[in-house]
Design an enzyme around this catalytic site. Structure first.
Site, mmCIF file in Angstrom:
data_model
loop_
_atom_site.group_PDB
_atom_site.id
_atom_site.type_symbol
_atom_site.label_atom_id
_atom_site.label_comp_id
_atom_site.label_asym_id
_atom_site.label_seq_id
_atom_site.Cartn_x
_atom_site.Cartn_y
_atom_site.Cartn_z
ATOM 1 N N ASP A 9 0.861 -1.178 0.000
ATOM 2 C CA ASP A 9 0.000 0.000 0.000
ATOM 3 C C ASP A 9 0.900 1.231 0.000
ATOM 4 O O ASP A 9 1.736 1.394 0.888
ATOM 5 C CB ASP A 9 -0.898 -0.016 1.239
ATOM 6 C CG ASP A 9 -2.101 0.908 1.105
ATOM 7 O OD1 ASP A 9 -2.140 1.687 0.144
ATOM 8 O OD2 ASP A 9 -2.995 0.850 1.976
ATOM 9 N N ASP A 104 -3.255 2.461 -5.814
ATOM 10 C CA ASP A 104 -2.107 2.516 -4.906
ATOM 11 C C ASP A 104 -1.919 1.285 -4.034
ATOM 12 O O ASP A 104 -1.138 1.310 -3.082
ATOM 13 C CB ASP A 104 -2.210 3.747 -4.009
ATOM 14 C CG ASP A 104 -3.445 3.720 -3.111
ATOM 15 O OD1 ASP A 104 -4.339 2.881 -3.344
ATOM 16 O OD2 ASP A 104 -3.526 4.541 -2.186
ATOM 17 N N GLU A 105 -2.590 0.170 -4.331
ATOM 18 C CA GLU A 105 -2.394 -1.024 -3.509
ATOM 19 C C GLU A 105 -2.656 -2.298 -4.289
ATOM 20 O O GLU A 105 -3.366 -2.295 -5.300
ATOM 21 C CB GLU A 105 -3.289 -0.987 -2.275
ATOM 22 C CG GLU A 105 -4.776 -0.993 -2.578
ATOM 23 C CD GLU A 105 -5.632 -1.070 -1.327
ATOM 24 O OE1 GLU A 105 -5.276 -1.842 -0.408
ATOM 25 O OE2 GLU A 105 -6.666 -0.374 -1.282
#
Length: 467
Positions: A9, A104-105
């Site tokens: 993350d 973003d993860e």
């Protein structure tokens, strides 16, 4: 042999990208969102989070919490998308298949870590994070465990900028004290059922018998949650299909009978769908509002903008254009809002406030018929502005270019003057210069230039032309 699933993350991703490309913002409380103060926070730096600001919070509330030191930056999703692609290019090179959850993860299950010790997993994750930091300048956190659930909880424990590995023999020490709502799949309805049974923590759920779970939650969903609570998670890591629509809807126990109730329901669904849209990382062209009446008739109406956006004020106003009320359609039991026509590229328009006006919905004699969906964009308003006016309309935090000073961003504009801070990722804190608003040497710039990744863009065929 020990299975290791890792969850990566990126830390405060949107705000970190802004601090990366604008050195002046490093160490300062940054709020990414509409500079007008309307809408919600798309991202908050850790410096802002210390004051209680967070993503999905109303911008006016976040600014009040942070105070005068808050720096509000307009989102630049073309920058975030490019940074995301470069980050996950590194991750895929090291880990193989990656299951992306959002911009973003993502999850990974590297073959190199099958049967590895906790120490070896930690070292592997630290090396991955170090490469990402060296190549992109962005911080990340990694959690590792026997399955997705443990890995995702672990990455939360690792933040900011760390690694948290959960060995199998220690996973109940982490899981059991957590609230049962921390489990994947436990929403408000399931949470209420569990609370009525006296189940408050994951450990409480794990302690139930299989028969108790089946009776209370069902043989399918119930057993799945029960296994997760017991640390059993064999879900594979595999690429996910990209969502074509993001939505949220709510069914109400009592029928909605007033305009005020319906307005509140639209806002509730729009805010929920918008949070998911921000997490997805794309913008939407089409907004739809779905209503189910008390007699179970369904009406869905849509409106398509001429551009993709993730601006909450624009999306909410568009949803209200589509609203119908009990005086027109009768009692309403379900309200939903969805966003579709999802695109990574977004277009900045000269007068966004035109699409942010709340329009009074049509009178009861509207031409829309129940059950018929309208997808026409004929109602959209377009304004042609003279070129000299367009060039003078500098926005705070807009990317600009000057032939002598290079790439910069607007810090403020007014009274015929625009102030610009000249800096990029590869510079130190830049200097500020003031110009006349109609200075011919000052021109709008490609936000991607602030990354100073020209070689990588060239190697990967990346450009900012689609913005």
């Amino acid at each position: 042999m020990q299975r290791w699933v890792l969850h990566i993350d990126m830390d405060a991703f949107f705000a970190s990208c802004e601090q990366l490309t604008r050195p002046t913002l490093r160490g300062r409380p940054v709020l990414v969102g509409g500079v007008s103060g309307r809408g919600v926070v798309a991202g908050a730096s850790y410096e802002a989070r210390k004051f209680g600001a967070r993503s999905a919070m109303p911008m006016h509330q976040a600014k009040a919490r942070v105070g005068f030191g808050a720096v509000v930056v307009t989102p630049r999703h073309i920058v975030y998308s490019a940074a995301s692609r470069r980050v996950f290019q590194i991750v895929e090179k090291r880990a193989g298949i990656v299951e992306r959850l959002s911009i973003d993860e993502g999850f990974m299950e590297p073959e190199a870590l099958v049967g590895a010790t906790s120490e070896e997993v930690k070292q592997w994750a630290e090396e991955l994070r170090a490469e990402i930091k060296e190549v992109t300048g962005l911080p990340s956190s990694v959690g590792a465990g026997s399955g997705k659930q443990i890995a995702k909880i672990g990455s939360g424990e690792a933040k900011p900028d760390g690694v948290f590995v959960v060995p199998v023999d220690k996973q109940h020490d982490l899981l059991d004290p957590l609230p049962v709502g921390a489990l994947w799949g436990v929403g408000p309805v399931t949470g209420s059922k569990l609370a009525s049974m006296g189940v408050e923590t994951i450990g409480d759920l794990a302690a139930l018998t299989q028969k108790e779970v089946e009776i209370s939650l069902g043989a399918t969903i119930g057993i799945s949650l029960w296994n997760l609570a017991r640390g059993i998670d064999d879900r594979p890591v595999e690429p996910r299909a990209e969502a074509k629509q993001i939505s949220q809807e709510h069914t109400y126990e009592k029928d909605l009978l007033t305009r005020k109730q319906v307005d509140a329901a639209i806002i509730r669904s729009a805010e929920g769908a918008h949070r998911r849209l921000l997490k997805d990382g794309r913008g939407a062209r089409t907004v739809s509002v779905k209503l189910r009446m008390a007699d179970f008739r369904i009406e869905s109406r849509s409106y398509t903008l001429s551009y993709a956006t993730d601006d909450y004020a624009t999306l909410e106003a568009t949803a209200f254009r589509l609203a119908r009320y009990p005086g027109e359609v009768g009692p309403i039991r379900l309200v939903g809002v969805s966003f579709s026509g999802l695109e990574e590229s977004r277009q900045d328009i000269l007068f966004p406030e035109l699409d942010q006006q709340i329009v009074v919905p049509p009178a009861p004699d509207t031409d829309y018929e129940v059950g018929v969906q309208s997808s026409s964009s004929s109602e959209s308003t377009q304004v042609e502005a003279p070129q000299d006016v367009a060039l003078s309309m500098w926005r705070a935090t807009q990317d600009v270019y000057h032939p002598e000073y290079g790439h910069g961003w607007v810090q403020g504009a007014g009274h015929g003057v625009v102030s610009v801070r000249f800096e990029t990722r590869s510079t130190t804190k830049g200097r500020t210069k003031s110009f006349s608003m109609d200075d011919p040497d000052l021109t709008p710039a490609d936000p991607l230039d602030s990354l100073d990744w020209a070689d990588w863009f060239a190697e990967n065929g990346e450009t900012g032309d689609d913005e």
